[in-house]
Design a protein around this motif. Structure first.
Motif, PDB file in Angstrom:
ATOM      1  N   ALA A  16       0.831  -1.212   0.000  1.00 23.40           N
ATOM      2  CA  ALA A  16       0.000   0.000   0.000  1.00 23.40           C
ATOM      3  C   ALA A  16       0.864   1.260   0.000  1.00 23.40           C
ATOM      4  CB  ALA A  16      -0.942  -0.013   1.214  1.00 23.40           C
ATOM      5  N   GLU A  37      10.356   3.001   6.106  1.00 22.65           N
ATOM      6  CA  GLU A  37      10.079   1.559   6.100  1.00 22.65           C
ATOM      7  C   GLU A  37      11.079   0.830   6.993  1.00 22.65           C
ATOM      8  OE1 GLU A  37       7.896  -0.833   5.023  1.00 22.65           O
ATOM      9  OE2 GLU A  37       9.357  -2.250   5.832  1.00 22.65           O
ATOM     10  N   THR A  38      10.522  -0.063   7.838  1.00 21.32           N
ATOM     11  CA  THR A  38      11.369  -0.780   8.806  1.00 21.32           C
ATOM     12  C   THR A  38      12.375  -1.710   8.141  1.00 21.32           C
ATOM     13  OG1 THR A  38       9.357  -0.883  10.136  1.00 21.32           O
ATOM     14  CG2 THR A  38      11.254  -2.085  10.958  1.00 21.32           C
ATOM     15  N   PHE A  39      11.912  -2.403   7.075  1.00 19.34           N
ATOM     16  CA  PHE A  39      12.799  -3.384   6.437  1.00 19.34           C
ATOM     17  C   PHE A  39      13.773  -2.703   5.479  1.00 19.34           C
ATOM     18  CE2 PHE A  39       9.708  -6.246   8.105  1.00 19.34           C
ATOM     19  CZ  PHE A  39      10.474  -7.356   8.420  1.00 19.34           C
ATOM     20  N   THR A  59      -1.170 -12.518  -4.788  1.00 19.93           N
ATOM     21  CA  THR A  59      -2.368 -11.716  -4.561  1.00 19.93           C
ATOM     22  C   THR A  59      -3.236 -11.774  -5.807  1.00 19.93           C
ATOM     23  OG1 THR A  59      -1.262 -10.209  -3.043  1.00 19.93           O
ATOM     24  CG2 THR A  59      -3.179  -9.341  -4.160  1.00 19.93           C
ATOM     25  N   ALA A  60      -4.535 -11.935  -5.593  1.00 19.14           N
ATOM     26  CA  ALA A  60      -5.465 -11.883  -6.717  1.00 19.14           C
ATOM     27  C   ALA A  60      -5.789 -10.421  -6.982  1.00 19.14           C
ATOM     28  CB  ALA A  60      -6.731 -12.654  -6.377  1.00 19.14           C
ATOM     29  N   VAL A 141       9.166   4.395  12.296  1.00 21.43           N
ATOM     30  CA  VAL A 141       8.421   5.530  12.874  1.00 21.43           C
ATOM     31  C   VAL A 141       8.189   5.210  14.348  1.00 21.43           C
ATOM     32  CG1 VAL A 141       6.221   6.753  12.901  1.00 21.43           C
ATOM     33  CG2 VAL A 141       7.301   6.201  10.719  1.00 21.43           C
ATOM     34  N   ASN A 302      -4.061  -2.158   4.834  1.00 24.63           N
ATOM     35  CA  ASN A 302      -4.529  -3.006   5.921  1.00 24.63           C
ATOM     36  C   ASN A 302      -4.644  -2.262   7.241  1.00 24.63           C
ATOM     37  OD1 ASN A 302      -4.794  -5.196   4.290  1.00 24.63           O
ATOM     38  ND2 ASN A 302      -3.503  -6.542   5.511  1.00 24.63           N
ATOM     39  N   PHE A 315      -6.333  -6.143  -0.896  1.00 23.45           N
ATOM     40  CA  PHE A 315      -5.436  -5.199  -1.552  1.00 23.45           C
ATOM     41  C   PHE A 315      -6.162  -4.428  -2.656  1.00 23.45           C
ATOM     42  CE2 PHE A 315      -2.041  -4.208  -4.703  1.00 23.45           C
ATOM     43  CZ  PHE A 315      -1.453  -3.203  -3.949  1.00 23.45           C
ATOM     44  N   ASN A 316      -7.137  -5.077  -3.275  1.00 25.10           N
ATOM     45  CA  ASN A 316      -7.909  -4.398  -4.324  1.00 25.10           C
ATOM     46  C   ASN A 316      -8.683  -3.215  -3.748  1.00 25.10           C
ATOM     47  OD1 ASN A 316      -7.350  -6.189  -6.643  1.00 25.10           O
ATOM     48  ND2 ASN A 316      -8.226  -7.726  -5.296  1.00 25.10           N
TER      49      ASN A 316
HETATM   50  C1  LIG Z   1      -3.120 -14.810   3.580  1.00 23.46           C
HETATM   51  C2  LIG Z   1      -3.495 -13.555   2.855  1.00 23.46           C
HETATM   52  C3  LIG Z   1      -3.869 -13.609   1.504  1.00 23.46           C
HETATM   53  C4  LIG Z   1      -4.265 -12.445   0.832  1.00 23.46           C
HETATM   54  N1  LIG Z   1      -4.676 -12.520  -0.464  1.00 23.46           N
HETATM   55  C5  LIG Z   1      -5.131 -11.386  -1.075  1.00 23.46           C
HETATM   56  C6  LIG Z   1      -5.618 -11.426  -2.419  1.00 23.46           C
HETATM   57  O1  LIG Z   1      -5.616 -12.472  -3.070  1.00 23.46           O
HETATM   58  N2  LIG Z   1      -6.072 -10.251  -2.992  1.00 23.46           N
HETATM   59  C7  LIG Z   1      -6.077  -9.081  -2.278  1.00 23.46           C
HETATM   60  O2  LIG Z   1      -6.537  -8.057  -2.809  1.00 23.46           O
HETATM   61  N3  LIG Z   1      -5.600  -9.025  -1.013  1.00 23.46           N
HETATM   62  C8  LIG Z   1      -5.135 -10.134  -0.407  1.00 23.46           C
HETATM   63  N4  LIG Z   1      -4.663 -10.056   0.866  1.00 23.46           N
HETATM   64  C9  LIG Z   1      -4.547  -8.759   1.492  1.00 23.46           C
HETATM   65  C10 LIG Z   1      -3.235  -8.093   1.075  1.00 23.46           C
HETATM   66  O3  LIG Z   1      -2.145  -8.950   1.275  1.00 23.46           O
HETATM   67  C11 LIG Z   1      -3.063  -6.828   1.893  1.00 23.46           C
HETATM   68  O4  LIG Z   1      -4.161  -5.991   1.613  1.00 23.46           O
HETATM   69  C12 LIG Z   1      -1.805  -6.081   1.563  1.00 23.46           C
HETATM   70  O5  LIG Z   1      -0.671  -6.869   1.744  1.00 23.46           O
HETATM   71  C13 LIG Z   1      -1.748  -4.890   2.513  1.00 23.46           C
HETATM   72  O6  LIG Z   1      -0.596  -4.228   2.371  1.00 23.46           O
HETATM   73  P1  LIG Z   1      -0.198  -3.075   3.396  1.00 23.46           P
HETATM   74  O7  LIG Z   1       0.902  -2.332   2.696  1.00 23.46           O
HETATM   75  O8  LIG Z   1      -1.369  -2.341   3.897  1.00 23.46           O
HETATM   76  O9  LIG Z   1       0.409  -3.832   4.681  1.00 23.46           O
HETATM   77  P2  LIG Z   1       1.739  -4.654   4.808  1.00 23.46           P
HETATM   78  O10 LIG Z   1       2.000  -5.439   3.593  1.00 23.46           O
HETATM   79  O11 LIG Z   1       1.637  -5.376   6.113  1.00 23.46           O
HETATM   80  O12 LIG Z   1       2.907  -3.550   4.896  1.00 23.46           O
HETATM   81  C14 LIG Z   1       3.141  -2.776   6.050  1.00 23.46           C
HETATM   82  C15 LIG Z   1       4.583  -2.248   5.977  1.00 23.46           C
HETATM   83  O13 LIG Z   1       4.777  -1.317   7.034  1.00 23.46           O
HETATM   84  C16 LIG Z   1       6.060  -1.529   7.612  1.00 23.46           C
HETATM   85  N5  LIG Z   1       6.025  -1.010   9.005  1.00 23.46           N
HETATM   86  C17 LIG Z   1       5.311  -1.507  10.056  1.00 23.46           C
HETATM   87  N6  LIG Z   1       5.478  -0.733  11.145  1.00 23.46           N
HETATM   88  C18 LIG Z   1       6.308   0.287  10.781  1.00 23.46           C
HETATM   89  C19 LIG Z   1       6.871   1.420  11.471  1.00 23.46           C
HETATM   90  N7  LIG Z   1       6.600   1.664  12.770  1.00 23.46           N
HETATM   91  N8  LIG Z   1       7.695   2.245  10.801  1.00 23.46           N
HETATM   92  C20 LIG Z   1       7.988   2.028   9.479  1.00 23.46           C
HETATM   93  N9  LIG Z   1       7.477   0.960   8.773  1.00 23.46           N
HETATM   94  C21 LIG Z   1       6.651   0.110   9.423  1.00 23.46           C
HETATM   95  C22 LIG Z   1       6.267  -3.033   7.527  1.00 23.46           C
HETATM   96  O14 LIG Z   1       7.644  -3.369   7.553  1.00 23.46           O
HETATM   97  C23 LIG Z   1       5.621  -3.348   6.167  1.00 23.46           C
HETATM   98  O15 LIG Z   1       6.551  -3.303   5.102  1.00 23.46           O
HETATM   99  C24 LIG Z   1      -4.266 -11.200   1.536  1.00 23.46           C
HETATM  100  C25 LIG Z   1      -3.865 -11.152   2.884  1.00 23.46           C
HETATM  101  C26 LIG Z   1      -3.500 -12.308   3.546  1.00 23.46           C
HETATM  102  C27 LIG Z   1      -3.092 -12.246   5.009  1.00 23.46           C
END
Ligand SMILES: Cc1cc2nc3c(=O)[nH]c(=O)nc-3n(C[C@H](O)[C@H](O)[C@H](O)COP(=O)(O)OP(=O)(O)OC[C@H]3O[C@@H](n4cnc5c(N)ncnc54)[C@H](O)[C@@H]3O)c2cc1C
Length: 430
Positions: A16, A37-39, A59-60, A141, A302, A315-316
């Motif tokens: 995201a 970003e932490t990583f 991811t779909a 952060v 998320n 994710f969509n």
């Molecule tokens: C099993 C599973 C299957 C899925 N399949 C689908 C699918 O098929 N289709 C779909 O649309 N969605 C799917 N999803 C949902 C999708 O994976 C998520 O919507 C998406 O990964 C969300 O991304 P994000 O960037 O919000 O969170 P994350 O990917 O969790 O990224 C958060 C980032 O923030 C960083 N971070 C955390 N704390 C801090 C801090 N204090 N300071 C700096 N950085 C920090 C972390 O290191 C990480 O890189 C699935 C989810 C799961 C669990």
């Protein structure tokens, strides 16, 4: 303590956060964006070349998401390792009801795609290399002070604390968002008492670009076409919902035993399950917030809403929210207003709210209606599936949800030096 001024701070560079940064670089290039970003993952520290592996998570992506990535100029690269979903088959194990969707009925090449998360991350990082987005990683952060007049964020980088100041903070730190808690957003978490088991599987029959959503008495499962080099057409990504006890049982089995159990649950539509890759599992919950914005701060991805993965919506939904936010940021920036003003962030919430409420209801009801084994519920479910298959209006609605094209379309400018298209308004879906 060092202080650095920027316009927007994005906390979290996952799917995201990185997509938001890229969209802003395309749409509002004069906005100064910093991602924390932490990583140690950043455009400057790209991982080794992409090597698809048997344990990669995927991811779909709905059709609507493909249109967004198209508008961002990322799709030609992303599509190199994305498998099209041309058909969706929804069924109930041991019962007669089933519904089928076909891309051709909607005059499209695919209903959606399955892409490796690792590949998506790599494509995003490569695209970000050519932008002015600043990346602070590995850095964390620690603290935030948002308000109408701007935001102050404390980060730790290489053991040193530093301050970033800007007009707005976007929190994109994932489903277990520690920053959301720290900011005191009101959150609702409902645990499903289930887990998602994720693995790649090989089958003796070709998937023929079909995604299977199958509801069983122990919980729903999805098998999504997911081509891998060497096994084109025969690999699928499995998302299998299991309660704690069933999960423990499956994890205790050998790979052969797991394939056998999967065969019993799924049946023979894909022939024999011949191989199962590394299994990952996640406890499932629905997490939502009352309101994802305050003066100077917005939640996305998320951190704003974490859904059950079986309907592949998380994710969509996040992507559509990100584009709505970009649209509001662009409008405010063009009008010389602060992007952290509550009216700007409130417009993002207002335009995104209906989509997120509808998508949460859709994926939640799939689990509640299809996760039950009571005969009366199962009979109603059969009627529903048959009805969906026979009533064109109902089926079109279901298709729009699955394709991610049902909600309002944000208007992105066609940043179109390279001939890219804006996210189209009023996309027709048959
Ligand atoms: C099993 C599973 C299957 C899925 N399949 C689908 C699918 O098929 N289709 C779909 O649309 N969605 C799917 N999803 C949902 C999708 O994976 C998520 O919507 C998406 O990964 C969300 O991304 P994000 O960037 O919000 O969170 P994350 O990917 O969790 O990224 C958060 C980032 O923030 C960083 N971070 C955390 N704390 C801090 C801090 N204090 N300071 C700096 N950085 C920090 C972390 O290191 C990480 O890189 C699935 C989810 C799961 C669990």
């Amino acid at each position: 303590m060092d202080r650095t001024d920027t316009d927007l701070i994005i906390a979290g560079g996952g799917l995201a956060g990185a997509t938001l940064a890229l969209a802003l670089a395309r749409e509002v290039p004069t906005l100064r964006v910093t991602v924390v970003e932490t990583f140690p993952l950043s455009p400057e520290a790209l991982p080794a070349d992409y090597q698809p592996s048997y344990d990669a998570r995927s991811t779909a992506l709905a059709w609507g998401s493909r249109l967004i990535f198209d508008a961002l100029g990322l799709w030609p690269e992303l599509s190199r390792h994305a498998t099209p979903i041309r058909h969706i088959h929804v069924s109930d194990r041991g019962r007669f009801g089933a519904t089928r969707l076909h891309a051709r009925d909607h005059h499209q090449d695919a209903l959606g795609y399955v892409a490796d998360n690792r590949w998506m991350g790599l494509c995003l990082m490569r695209a970000l290399q050519d932008t002015s987005v600043r990346w602070r990683a590995p850095a964390e952060v620690l603290d935030m002070m948002p308000g109408e007049s701007g935001v102050e964020v404390t980060i730790r980088e290489q053991g040193e604390q530093q301050i970033l100041t800007g007009q707005c903070l976007v929190v994109a730190d994932g489903g277990r968002s520690g920053l959301r808690e720290k900011l005191g957003f009101v959150t609702h978490t409902e645990r499903y008492g289930q887990n998602a088991l994720i693995a790649n599987v090989t089958t003796s029959e070709s998937h023929r670009f079909t995604a299977y959503e199958r509801f069983t008495d122990s919980g729903p499962m999805a098998l999504l076409p997911h081509d891998a080099p060497g096994e084109p057409g025969h690999q699928s990504a499995l998302v299998w919902t299991l309660n704690d006890e069933a999960l423990a049982e499956i994890l205790a089995l050998s790979d052969e035993g797991r394939c056998q159990r999967l065969q019993d649950r799924f049946g023979w539509r894909l022939g024999r399950f011949t191989r199962i890759g590394e299994c990952h599992h996640y406890p499932l919950a629905l997490t939502t917030v009352d309101a994802p914005v305050r003066s100077g701060v917005a939640l996305v991805g998320n951190a704003a809403h974490a859904l059950h993965p079986v309907a592949g919506q998380g994710f969509n939904l996040a992507l559509r929210g990100l584009m709505t936010l970009v649209e509001q940021f662009r409008n405010a920036h063009e009008q010389g207003r602060s992007i952290g003003e509550l009216s700007v962030l409130g417009a993002y919430e207002q335009h995104h709210r209906q989509d997120w409420q509808q998508t949460v209801r859709f994926s939640d009801s799939l689990i509640r209606v299809f996760g039950q084994s009571l005969p009366v519920v199962a009979a109603a479910r059969d009627a529903g599936l048959v009805g969906l298959d026979m009533i064109p209006g109902a089926k079109r609605w279901f298709a729009r949800q699955a394709m991610g094209t049902g909600g309002r379309k944000p208007v992105l400018s066609s940043s179109n030096r390279s001939g890219r298209k804006a996210v189209p308004n009023g996309q027709q879906n048959g």
